[in-house]
Design a protein around this motif. Structure first.
Motif, PDB file in Angstrom:
ATOM      1  N   ALA A  31      40.596  43.758  33.168  1.00 35.41           N
ATOM      2  CA  ALA A  31      40.075  42.530  32.580  1.00 35.41           C
ATOM      3  C   ALA A  31      38.605  42.683  32.192  1.00 35.41           C
ATOM      4  O   ALA A  31      38.202  42.312  31.084  1.00 35.41           O
ATOM      5  CB  ALA A  31      40.243  41.369  33.562  1.00 35.41           C
ATOM      6  N   VAL A  32      37.798  43.232  33.098  1.00 37.25           N
ATOM      7  CA  VAL A  32      36.377  43.432  32.798  1.00 37.25           C
ATOM      8  C   VAL A  32      36.220  44.432  31.656  1.00 37.25           C
ATOM      9  O   VAL A  32      35.435  44.227  30.722  1.00 37.25           O
ATOM     10  CB  VAL A  32      35.622  43.921  34.053  1.00 37.25           C
ATOM     11  CG1 VAL A  32      34.194  44.339  33.693  1.00 37.25           C
ATOM     12  CG2 VAL A  32      35.603  42.826  35.114  1.00 37.25           C
ATOM     13  N   LEU A  85      41.682  43.704  37.788  1.00 39.57           N
ATOM     14  CA  LEU A  85      40.252  43.399  37.746  1.00 39.57           C
ATOM     15  C   LEU A  85      39.512  44.347  36.809  1.00 39.57           C
ATOM     16  O   LEU A  85      38.756  43.919  35.926  1.00 39.57           O
ATOM     17  CB  LEU A  85      39.660  43.488  39.155  1.00 39.57           C
ATOM     18  CG  LEU A  85      38.136  43.333  39.254  1.00 39.57           C
ATOM     19  CD1 LEU A  85      37.716  41.935  38.813  1.00 39.57           C
ATOM     20  CD2 LEU A  85      37.654  43.623  40.678  1.00 39.57           C
ATOM     21  N   GLY A  86      39.713  45.647  36.996  1.00 42.13           N
ATOM     22  CA  GLY A  86      39.043  46.635  36.146  1.00 42.13           C
ATOM     23  C   GLY A  86      39.466  46.510  34.703  1.00 42.13           C
ATOM     24  O   GLY A  86      38.638  46.619  33.786  1.00 42.13           O
ATOM     25  N   TYR A 112      46.124  44.833  41.886  1.00 36.20           N
ATOM     26  CA  TYR A 112      45.133  43.762  41.787  1.00 36.20           C
ATOM     27  C   TYR A 112      43.776  44.313  41.342  1.00 36.20           C
ATOM     28  O   TYR A 112      43.083  43.691  40.522  1.00 36.20           O
ATOM     29  CB  TYR A 112      45.046  43.045  43.131  1.00 36.20           C
ATOM     30  CG  TYR A 112      46.425  42.753  43.684  1.00 36.20           C
ATOM     31  CD1 TYR A 112      47.258  41.801  43.075  1.00 36.20           C
ATOM     32  CD2 TYR A 112      46.933  43.474  44.769  1.00 36.20           C
ATOM     33  CE1 TYR A 112      48.539  41.562  43.543  1.00 36.20           C
ATOM     34  CE2 TYR A 112      48.208  43.233  45.252  1.00 36.20           C
ATOM     35  CZ  TYR A 112      49.013  42.292  44.633  1.00 36.20           C
ATOM     36  OH  TYR A 112      50.285  42.065  45.088  1.00 36.20           O
ATOM     37  N   LEU A 113      43.410  45.469  41.857  1.00 37.63           N
ATOM     38  CA  LEU A 113      42.173  46.097  41.395  1.00 37.63           C
ATOM     39  C   LEU A 113      42.333  46.637  39.981  1.00 37.63           C
ATOM     40  O   LEU A 113      41.368  46.675  39.213  1.00 37.63           O
ATOM     41  CB  LEU A 113      41.771  47.229  42.345  1.00 37.63           C
ATOM     42  CG  LEU A 113      41.231  46.794  43.708  1.00 37.63           C
ATOM     43  CD1 LEU A 113      40.917  48.008  44.573  1.00 37.63           C
ATOM     44  CD2 LEU A 113      39.991  45.930  43.547  1.00 37.63           C
ATOM     45  N   VAL A 136      35.456  48.775  43.257  1.00 33.85           N
ATOM     46  CA  VAL A 136      34.782  47.473  43.214  1.00 33.85           C
ATOM     47  C   VAL A 136      33.303  47.638  42.865  1.00 33.85           C
ATOM     48  O   VAL A 136      32.755  46.895  42.040  1.00 33.85           O
ATOM     49  CB  VAL A 136      34.937  46.732  44.556  1.00 33.85           C
ATOM     50  CG1 VAL A 136      34.069  45.476  44.577  1.00 33.85           C
ATOM     51  CG2 VAL A 136      36.394  46.371  44.796  1.00 33.85           C
ATOM     52  N   ALA A 162      39.939  51.085  36.804  1.00 29.99           N
ATOM     53  CA  ALA A 162      41.337  50.664  36.715  1.00 29.99           C
ATOM     54  C   ALA A 162      42.255  51.882  36.694  1.00 29.99           C
ATOM     55  O   ALA A 162      43.334  51.876  37.284  1.00 29.99           O
ATOM     56  CB  ALA A 162      41.554  49.816  35.458  1.00 29.99           C
ATOM     57  N   VAL A 178      32.891  48.326  39.038  1.00 31.99           N
ATOM     58  CA  VAL A 178      33.105  47.154  38.193  1.00 31.99           C
ATOM     59  C   VAL A 178      31.940  46.174  38.317  1.00 31.99           C
ATOM     60  O   VAL A 178      31.429  45.655  37.311  1.00 31.99           O
ATOM     61  CB  VAL A 178      34.432  46.457  38.552  1.00 31.99           C
ATOM     62  CG1 VAL A 178      34.567  45.143  37.782  1.00 31.99           C
ATOM     63  CG2 VAL A 178      35.607  47.361  38.236  1.00 31.99           C
TER      64      VAL A 178
END
Length: 301
Positions: free
Chosen positions: A213-214, A210-211, A206-207, A140, A176, A143
């Motif tokens: 997508a960014v 997130l990674g 889920y992480l 987290v 990710a 990112v």
């Protein structure tokens, strides 16, 4: 050795996806991380880009599988080397010119893969579990830092180069990748079907999303500004270093005890990093050349 082979096959599929994405983006409207809704519309409204994204996603799944079969210090460099090598080959096939340094990089990749393969002679230890709170915190924080730095620099009116944005994308995708390592461990420990429930109850998918997508927003923006053989190696090598160091520590994997095998592992890893040095000097001219080609190909209004 199985993990190494799977990683290389995944790299081939991933490379095809990147190539399709690149050619789709070079004929589309300009995108920017400062206009996320417009960016999403341009990307998702381009069928060729979506097709390339599917191939890239399949390659990423292959990487997850390979991370459960071999140490991260072998799999991740092999995947990065395979992607970089494949992109340069695709560049040549498509009739584009590459620099002398990129030819050298192309020649170094098989050597790097050979060294990594030889370093697994003793089998090695493949870590499948990590300290979850620590893994979540590192991922987290990475990112958030990538987004904050790019937004801060861009918000002050400074130009963020394709290479710099590619590096930030590499860090986000590296975070990710750590989740992919966790998912690969679950697959290795429980098998495909028995790993579904533990995976859904873990923070890994889920992480990973997130990674990913960014990373993909940052990478697609950098990809449009330059050709993939410039931005992808920068992104892959930065993510490669981050994931190998963090993954080895977080998952408790040990390097080979034998001095010769350790030297082979370190040497193979180091050669994959040389790519950045070889291609970075040509990044500015390649970016300008790509911009001219896009300007000439886009319809005038």
């Amino acid at each position: 050795m199985t993990g190494l082979v799977v990683a290389l096959l995944a790299a081939v599929v991933y490379t095809v996806g990147l190539t399709v994405e690149q050619r789709a983006l070079h004929g589309s409207e300009s995108i920017s991380v400062n206009r996320p809704l417009h960016l999403a519309r341009v990307l998702l409204g381009n069928p060729r880009w979506v097709l390339g994204c599917v191939f890239a996603a399949l390659g990423s799944v292959g990487l997850i599988v390979s991370l459960g079969l071999a140490p991260v210090s072998v799999v991740q460099p092999a995947f990065a080397a395979g992607v970089a090598c494949g992109l340069l080959v695709m560049t040549l096939v498509l009739g584009e010119r590459i620099t002398r340094g990129e030819y050298v990089a192309l020649g170094l990749m098989p050597v790097a893969l050979g060294l990594l393969g030889l370093s697994t002679a003793d089998g090695g230890e493949t870590g499948t579990t990590a300290d979850t709170p620590l893994l979540v915190g590192v991922s987290v924080a990475t990112v958030v830092a990538c987004v904050a730095v790019v937004a801060f620099v861009g918000g002050r009116g400074r130009y963020v180069s394709a290479a710099a944005m590619g590096a930030a994308a590499g860090l986000a995708q590296g975070s990710a990748g750590l989740q992919g390592k966790g998912l690969g461990g679950l697959l290795s420990d429980h098998g495909l079907w028995n790993a579904v429930l533990p995976a859904l109850l873990s923070p890994f998918p889920y992480l990973y999303a997130l990674g990913w997508a960014v990373g993909i927003v940052l990478f697609q923006t950098s990809l449009q500004r330059s050709r993939a053989s410039i931005t992808a190696p920068v992104s892959n090598v930065v993510g490669n270093v981050f994931m190998v160091v963090a993954g080895t520590l977080l998952f408790g994997e040990s390097l080979p005890d034998d001095p010769v095998l350790l030297a082979l592992r370190v040497g193979g890893f180091a050669l994959t990093l040389v790519v950045v040095v070889l291609v970075r000097g040509n990044a500015a001219s390649a970016e300008a050349d790509t911009s001219r080609k896009r300007a000439a190909s886009l319809p005038r209004g």
